[in-house]
Design a protein around this motif. Structure first.
Motif, PDB file in Angstrom:
ATOM      1  N   LYS A 716     -17.014 -25.236   9.056  1.00  0.00           N
ATOM      2  CA  LYS A 716     -16.560 -25.872   7.808  1.00  0.00           C
ATOM      3  C   LYS A 716     -17.621 -25.714   6.715  1.00  0.00           C
ATOM      4  N   ARG A 717     -18.904 -25.929   7.109  1.00  0.00           N
ATOM      5  CA  ARG A 717     -19.982 -25.805   6.110  1.00  0.00           C
ATOM      6  C   ARG A 717     -20.105 -24.367   5.623  1.00  0.00           C
ATOM      7  N   LEU A 718     -19.967 -23.425   6.555  1.00  0.00           N
ATOM      8  CA  LEU A 718     -20.104 -22.009   6.200  1.00  0.00           C
ATOM      9  C   LEU A 718     -18.980 -21.552   5.280  1.00  0.00           C
ATOM     10  N   LEU A 719     -17.733 -21.894   5.641  1.00  0.00           N
ATOM     11  CA  LEU A 719     -16.578 -21.384   4.893  1.00  0.00           C
ATOM     12  C   LEU A 719     -16.036 -22.376   3.868  1.00  0.00           C
ATOM     13  N   LYS A 720     -16.772 -23.486   3.683  1.00  0.00           N
ATOM     14  CA  LYS A 720     -16.396 -24.500   2.696  1.00  0.00           C
ATOM     15  C   LYS A 720     -14.940 -24.974   2.907  1.00  0.00           C
ATOM     16  N   LEU A 721     -14.657 -25.474   4.131  1.00  0.00           N
ATOM     17  CA  LEU A 721     -13.306 -25.923   4.463  1.00  0.00           C
ATOM     18  C   LEU A 721     -13.166 -27.420   4.208  1.00  0.00           C
ATOM     19  N   GLU A 722     -11.907 -27.848   4.071  1.00  0.00           N
ATOM     20  CA  GLU A 722     -11.637 -29.276   3.888  1.00  0.00           C
ATOM     21  C   GLU A 722     -11.991 -30.014   5.183  1.00  0.00           C
ATOM     22  N   ASP A 723     -12.335 -31.305   5.047  1.00  0.00           N
ATOM     23  CA  ASP A 723     -12.775 -32.090   6.201  1.00  0.00           C
ATOM     24  C   ASP A 723     -11.743 -32.132   7.331  1.00  0.00           C
ATOM     25  N   TYR A 724     -10.450 -32.102   6.935  1.00  0.00           N
ATOM     26  CA  TYR A 724      -9.424 -32.281   7.967  1.00  0.00           C
ATOM     27  C   TYR A 724      -9.136 -30.996   8.739  1.00  0.00           C
ATOM     28  N   TYR A 725      -9.682 -29.860   8.297  1.00  0.00           N
ATOM     29  CA  TYR A 725      -9.353 -28.595   8.967  1.00  0.00           C
ATOM     30  C   TYR A 725     -10.093 -28.508  10.294  1.00  0.00           C
ATOM     31  N   VAL A 726      -9.334 -28.266  11.380  1.00  0.00           N
ATOM     32  CA  VAL A 726      -9.932 -28.140  12.715  1.00  0.00           C
ATOM     33  C   VAL A 726      -9.395 -26.885  13.384  1.00  0.00           C
ATOM     34  N   PHE A 727     -10.334 -26.079  13.933  1.00  0.00           N
ATOM     35  CA  PHE A 727      -9.900 -24.896  14.679  1.00  0.00           C
ATOM     36  C   PHE A 727      -9.446 -25.315  16.075  1.00  0.00           C
ATOM     37  N   ALA A 728      -8.642 -24.468  16.675  1.00  0.00           N
ATOM     38  CA  ALA A 728      -8.047 -24.773  17.982  1.00  0.00           C
ATOM     39  C   ALA A 728      -9.123 -25.131  19.003  1.00  0.00           C
ATOM     40  N   SER A 729      -8.771 -26.101  19.871  1.00  0.00           N
ATOM     41  CA  SER A 729      -9.707 -26.475  20.937  1.00  0.00           C
ATOM     42  C   SER A 729      -8.968 -26.447  22.269  1.00  0.00           C
ATOM     43  N   GLU A 730      -8.298 -25.320  22.503  1.00  0.00           N
ATOM     44  CA  GLU A 730      -7.468 -25.205  23.708  1.00  0.00           C
ATOM     45  C   GLU A 730      -8.337 -24.959  24.939  1.00  0.00           C
ATOM     46  N   GLN A 822     -27.734 -14.063   4.097  1.00  0.00           N
ATOM     47  CA  GLN A 822     -26.348 -13.861   4.552  1.00  0.00           C
ATOM     48  C   GLN A 822     -25.582 -15.188   4.567  1.00  0.00           C
ATOM     49  N   GLU A 823     -26.212 -16.199   5.156  1.00  0.00           N
ATOM     50  CA  GLU A 823     -25.537 -17.501   5.294  1.00  0.00           C
ATOM     51  C   GLU A 823     -25.203 -18.091   3.925  1.00  0.00           C
ATOM     52  N   ASP A 824     -26.171 -18.101   3.004  1.00  0.00           N
ATOM     53  CA  ASP A 824     -25.938 -18.686   1.681  1.00  0.00           C
ATOM     54  C   ASP A 824     -24.919 -17.886   0.876  1.00  0.00           C
ATOM     55  N   THR A 825     -24.994 -16.558   0.965  1.00  0.00           N
ATOM     56  CA  THR A 825     -24.044 -15.717   0.225  1.00  0.00           C
ATOM     57  C   THR A 825     -22.614 -16.013   0.668  1.00  0.00           C
ATOM     58  N   VAL A 826     -22.409 -16.082   1.980  1.00  0.00           N
ATOM     59  CA  VAL A 826     -21.063 -16.378   2.517  1.00  0.00           C
ATOM     60  C   VAL A 826     -20.605 -17.754   2.031  1.00  0.00           C
ATOM     61  N   THR A 827     -21.498 -18.741   2.132  1.00  0.00           N
ATOM     62  CA  THR A 827     -21.146 -20.114   1.733  1.00  0.00           C
ATOM     63  C   THR A 827     -20.747 -20.185   0.266  1.00  0.00           C
ATOM     64  N   TYR A 828     -21.528 -19.550  -0.606  1.00  0.00           N
ATOM     65  CA  TYR A 828     -21.248 -19.624  -2.036  1.00  0.00           C
ATOM     66  C   TYR A 828     -20.008 -18.829  -2.430  1.00  0.00           C
ATOM     67  N   VAL A 829     -19.801 -17.682  -1.781  1.00  0.00           N
ATOM     68  CA  VAL A 829     -18.613 -16.877  -2.102  1.00  0.00           C
ATOM     69  C   VAL A 829     -17.344 -17.618  -1.685  1.00  0.00           C
ATOM     70  N   TYR A 830     -17.378 -18.282  -0.524  1.00  0.00           N
ATOM     71  CA  TYR A 830     -16.196 -19.027  -0.073  1.00  0.00           C
ATOM     72  C   TYR A 830     -16.052 -20.352  -0.823  1.00  0.00           C
ATOM     73  N   GLY A 831     -17.156 -20.816  -1.422  1.00  0.00           N
ATOM     74  CA  GLY A 831     -17.145 -22.153  -2.006  1.00  0.00           C
ATOM     75  C   GLY A 831     -16.664 -22.254  -3.434  1.00  0.00           C
ATOM     76  N   PHE A 832     -16.719 -21.156  -4.220  1.00  0.00           N
ATOM     77  CA  PHE A 832     -16.332 -21.318  -5.621  1.00  0.00           C
ATOM     78  C   PHE A 832     -14.816 -21.457  -5.755  1.00  0.00           C
ATOM     79  N   GLU A 833     -14.399 -22.149  -6.830  1.00  0.00           N
ATOM     80  CA  GLU A 833     -12.976 -22.346  -7.101  1.00  0.00           C
ATOM     81  C   GLU A 833     -12.682 -22.032  -8.557  1.00  0.00           C
TER      82      GLU A 833
END
Length: 895
Positions: A716-730, A822-833
């Motif tokens: 979530k922190r890396l891709l700037k996702l909403e708090d409620y988003y959860v990936f599968a935990s099968e 790499q980490e910051d670039t990904v975070t900022y690119v996914y984070g702008f709106e």
């Protein structure tokens, strides 16, 4: 060895003479050419180069063309020895040519030849005055031959710099060229870069630039945030200590250290248990710098206080180095010592050593009057050997044996007596000292003796050229501190140019108009043309007036050089000697030494000192120099070797940074060139996601054991996702399955952003974010590497090679920085709106932590990340800009 060196030198001159003979054989055919035909040779040479001929193939003919053009335009014909110097420069070597042999004209030959490639030639000099003078003087020749010229000096605007770098031949100073390179690697748009790829450089006064100045790297810095109070506290503490009790000083090694008693006092004074603990390293460093400032740095030797500031004195030239500061807090420690306001320590934003800057050129060469003694260093660092070019006329200067005295007082008495004797005959005397302190001491003695004289040191450097120029007048006595007066000839009987300047000033011409009157720049301004006519009239008159005085000085024996001390470097002594005996003039040189001089005291033979004591010689009796000459030269060689080791060490450390610098600057250049980095950002995203999974999923762990909460939180922190988003935990999920789910989502989100704002705008935002993150991380990395280097020397105590340790740890830190980029670039690119604001579209992005760039902006107008305008789109200057900013084209993309 000396015999073998002479054999090789004669063989080298023989090879050069063969090429000179080829050039001379073409002279008659060149004389017969019309101006138009001579100028046409330039295009002919360029065509032959394009057809496969090399510069070496063209050399004899191109040199012959340049010499003939010089005769017609400058009324100066290159001597054969000047042709030799030109060949050596073209070969990427160093031409050692004595003072007055016309090095400025020598450079025109290789400059013209190498400029034919169209890749640019840089002629690098020691100051703006010489760069401008030489460019204006020689541009008449280059322009006649169809080549363009430019000059890079202080205070030029970026566009002016760019145009001057685009010229075939560009003059400028080492500092300006180096800083432009660093600034070019900090820009955010390719169009703001000013330099072209580095092709060929000729370095004038090559020993001064590539050796003397190479100990201090070029640094672009910003304001630091450290408090300055610690420097004052450390200075107050150091002033309470006693030498040999609380600290020891080793002048030979230029080092001072606290004793155990001193360390205990420091811990008590600052209220710490152990000064050498990691948490107290900054305090310990400050105390050591305060100790160094108070025990090793001397006022009026290493620095002067001018207008409430500490100004460094260049130990090799004696000139003040305005704008330069000692690094690592030493400058602040000296400010505290002298009771001045302590300036904040700066933060390094970009840095490079002169060695690594000049090694980036495809080819580099140099010229100077003194380089042979440093040939080992030139070979080791720059892969250049030194060729000693014969003088046009035989040297008539008499280099007399050194005279050595037991005490400094006895030496100064003898120097003054010699000055009085020679002054009585009218022979001009130039006295060289190695410090401001000694120059003023000698001046006081001469003043009491009633001998009129001029003093040239860092305190009155503004009169340097004028004082040096008139040092050859009948009866003139001049005291100079290490000043070779480079670029200014000492003409026996006086320099008519400077007398003409004074006469023009009396006629109320402004300094600017006098410069225009002496300038070679083309102009149609009637006022300047009138001033030039007047100047030439006065100059001719002054030359006539000085003829008799010239003869009187010749009869008196020419200029006499008296050195009051041997310098640590034989090269600096040779520079002083070289001021006399110009172009076959008579002259003499002699050095006075005492056993109390720093060089003899610290590096002289102890056996020699003991022998002198045993003989019980009187202060006023000179010691036979033959007994001591080897000891003096040996002492100088020791210091030269030590200084070479220091410069080599600086370079070894910078070589580590240089490899990293090349990677970072190469990456920046790629982004600036407009290369599509979309795939690279996707690759970064994949790498970072894989790292998160690898760090949270152990080898052989089943999905039931995975920490899905931590994985989701990190993603979530890396891709700037909403708090409620959860990936599968099968259950029964493989790591690769989870990786593919996350990657698929990441790519879909990325594609959605592209769809929303358009490919071109997305590419521009990617580019800006990438550059901003790289710059921020690189500057932090420079700072971290600087801190690492400060403490790495202690590894030697544990028998570990500090440079090797610096390499290993430095590259580990570099890898960590790349991962962080790499980490910051990904975070900022996914984070702008994209959100509307006041009717305009606004890019809102996450804050990039780059305080030192003043760019931590949350709201960036689209106009600043605009789509570039294609060249074939014809837009009127007053039309609305096609990028959609709402501004006129001339105020936006067309600017």
């Amino acid at each position: 060895m000396g015999f073998l060196e002479n054999v090789f030198a004669k063989k080298e001159i023989g090879k050069l003479q063969k090429i000179v003979n080829s050039i001379n054989s073409l002279e008659d055919s060149m004389i017969k050419l019309s101006d138009k035909e001579l100028v046409g040779k330039t295009d002919e040479f360029k065509k032959r180069l394009s057809e496969g001929q090399t510069l070496d193939d063209l050399l004899p003919e191109a040199f012959a063309v340049c010499r003939e053009a010089s005769k017609r335009v400058l009324n100066m014909r290159h001597f054969d020895v000047q042709l030799m110097g030109g060949i050596v420069l073209h070969q990427g070597r160093i031409a050692e040519m004595k003072t007055g042999e016309g090095k400025t004209l020598v450079a025109t030959l290789p400059v013209y030849l190498n400029a034919l490639t169209g890749k640019g030639v840089h002629v690098i000099t020691v100051n703006d005055y010489l760069a401008t003078r030489d460019m204006e003087w020689m541009s008449r020749l280059y322009n006649f031959l169809g080549l363009t010229t430019g000059v890079i000096v202080h205070d030029l605007k970026d566009e002016e710099r760019r145009q001057n770098y685009l010229a075939d031949i560009t003059y400028g100073t080492n500092n300006e060229f180096g800083f432009d390179y660093l600034r070019d690697n900090m820009v955010t748009y390719k169009e703001k870069m000013v330099q072209r790829p580095l092709n060929y450089a000729i370095v004038d006064e090559v020993d001064s630039i590539l050796i003397d100045e190479a100990r201090t790297p070029l640094i672009i810095s910003g304001q630091g945030d450290k408090s300055t109070t610690l420097y004052t506290q450390a200075d107050t503490f150091i002033k309470t200590l006693k030498e040999e009790v609380d600290y020891t000083v080793d002048e030979k090694e230029n080092a001072s250290v606290l004793t155990d008693e001193g360390l205990e006092k420091a811990q008590k004074f600052f209220g710490v248990e152990n000064m050498t603990d990691l948490e107290n390293m900054e305090l310990y460093h400050n105390v050591n710098q305060a100790l160094r400032a108070n025990t090793l740095m001397k006022l009026d030797v290493d620095y002067v206080v001018k207008d409430g500031e500490i100004v460094i004195v260049d130990e090799f030239t004696g000139r003040l180095m305005f704008g330069r500061r000692y690094s690592e807090g030493l400058h602040q420690a000296i400010e505290a010592k002298e009771g001045l306001e302590v300036q904040r320590e700066s933060k390094t934003l970009a840095t490079i050593t002169f060695q690594n800057y000049f090694r980036m050129y495809n080819k580099i060469s140099g010229m100077t009057g003194t380089a042979k003694t440093e040939e080992e260093e030139f070979r080791a660092i720059y892969k250049m050997d030194v060729v000693q070019i014969p003088t046009n006329r035989p040297i008539q200067r008499k280099d007399l044996n050194d005279v050595v005295y037991k005490t400094e007082e006895g030496k100064f008495v003898a120097v003054v007596n010699e000055i009085k004797e020679r002054h009585a005959t009218g022979q001009p005397v130039l006295v060289g000292t190695i410090s401001i302190e000694n120059s003023e001491k000698l001046s006081d003695i001469l003043r009491r003796q009633g001998i009129k004289h001029e003093v040239l040191n860092a305190k009155n450097h503004k009169k340097e050229a004028e004082i040096v120029a008139q040092a050859g007048r009948f009866g003139q006595v001049t005291i100079a501190t290490n000043m070779a007066g480079r670029g200014t000839d000492i003409i026996l009987g006086g320099n008519p140019d400077f007398l003409a300047d004074k006469e023009m000033a009396k006629l109320e011409y402004t300094p600017e108009m006098i410069n225009n009157a002496k300038s070679f720049a083309q102009t149609d301004d009637p006022e300047i043309l009138d001033a030039r006519k007047k100047y030439q009239e006065i100059l001719a008159q002054k030359k006539e007036e000085l003829k008799d005085e010239n003869q009187k000085v010749l009869d008196a024996g020419g200029l006499c050089i008296l050195g009051t001390e041997r310098h640590e470097s034989r090269r600096i002594d040779n520079q002083l000697r070289g001021r006399a005996g110009r172009q076959g003039d008579p002259g003499a040189s002699k050095f006075y030494i005492s056993l109390e001089d720093d060089l003899m005291r610290l590096f002289g033979s102890e056996r020699m000192q003991a022998m002198v004591e045993k003989l019980g010689m009187d202060d006023s009796v000179p010691i036979e120099a033959g007994m001591l000459s080897k000891s003096i030269e040996s002492a100088q060689k020791k210091v030269e070797g030590k200084n070479f080791s220091i410069r080599k060490s600086v370079l070894e450390y910078d070589d580590v940074m240089n490899k990293q610098r090349e990677i970072i600057y190469g990456e920046r250049r790629r982004v600036l060139e407009g290369e599509n980095i979309r795939d690279e950002i996707i690759h970064m995203t994949e790498t970072q996601i894989k790292k998160i999974l690898d760090n949270n999923i152990g080898e052989g762990q089943s999905s039931e054991e995975w920490n899905f909460e931590e994985i989701n939180d990190r993603i979530k922190r890396l891709l700037k996702l909403e708090d409620y988003y959860v990936f599968a935990s099968e259950k029964d999920m493989e790591k690769e399955d989870l990786y593919n789910i996350i990657i698929k989502y990441a790519k879909e989100k990325y594609h959605a952003k592209e769809e929303k704002i358009g490919d071109e705008t997305m590419r521009e935002i990617e580019r800006m974010i990438m550059l901003q993150v790289v710059d921020a991380k690189w500057m932090d990395h420079i700072d971290a590497m600087d801190q690492l280097r400060k403490g790495i020397g202690l590894r030697a105590i544990g028998q570990e090679n500090p440079v090797r340790a610096y390499q290993i740890e430095g590259f580990d830190m570099f890898d960590a920085m790349v991962d962080s980029i790499q980490e910051d670039t990904v975070t900022y690119v996914y984070g702008f709106e994209i959100r509307p604001m006041d009717g305009n579209q606004i890019v809102r992005k996450s804050v990039v932590d780059t305080d030192h760039l003043k760019s931590n902006v949350t709201d960036v107008d689209v106009e600043k990340v605009k789509t570039p305008i294609k060249k074939d789109e014809k837009v009127g200057r007053n039309d609305p800009c096609p990028c959609g900013s709402g501004k006129k084209y001339k105020n936006c993309c067309g600017r």
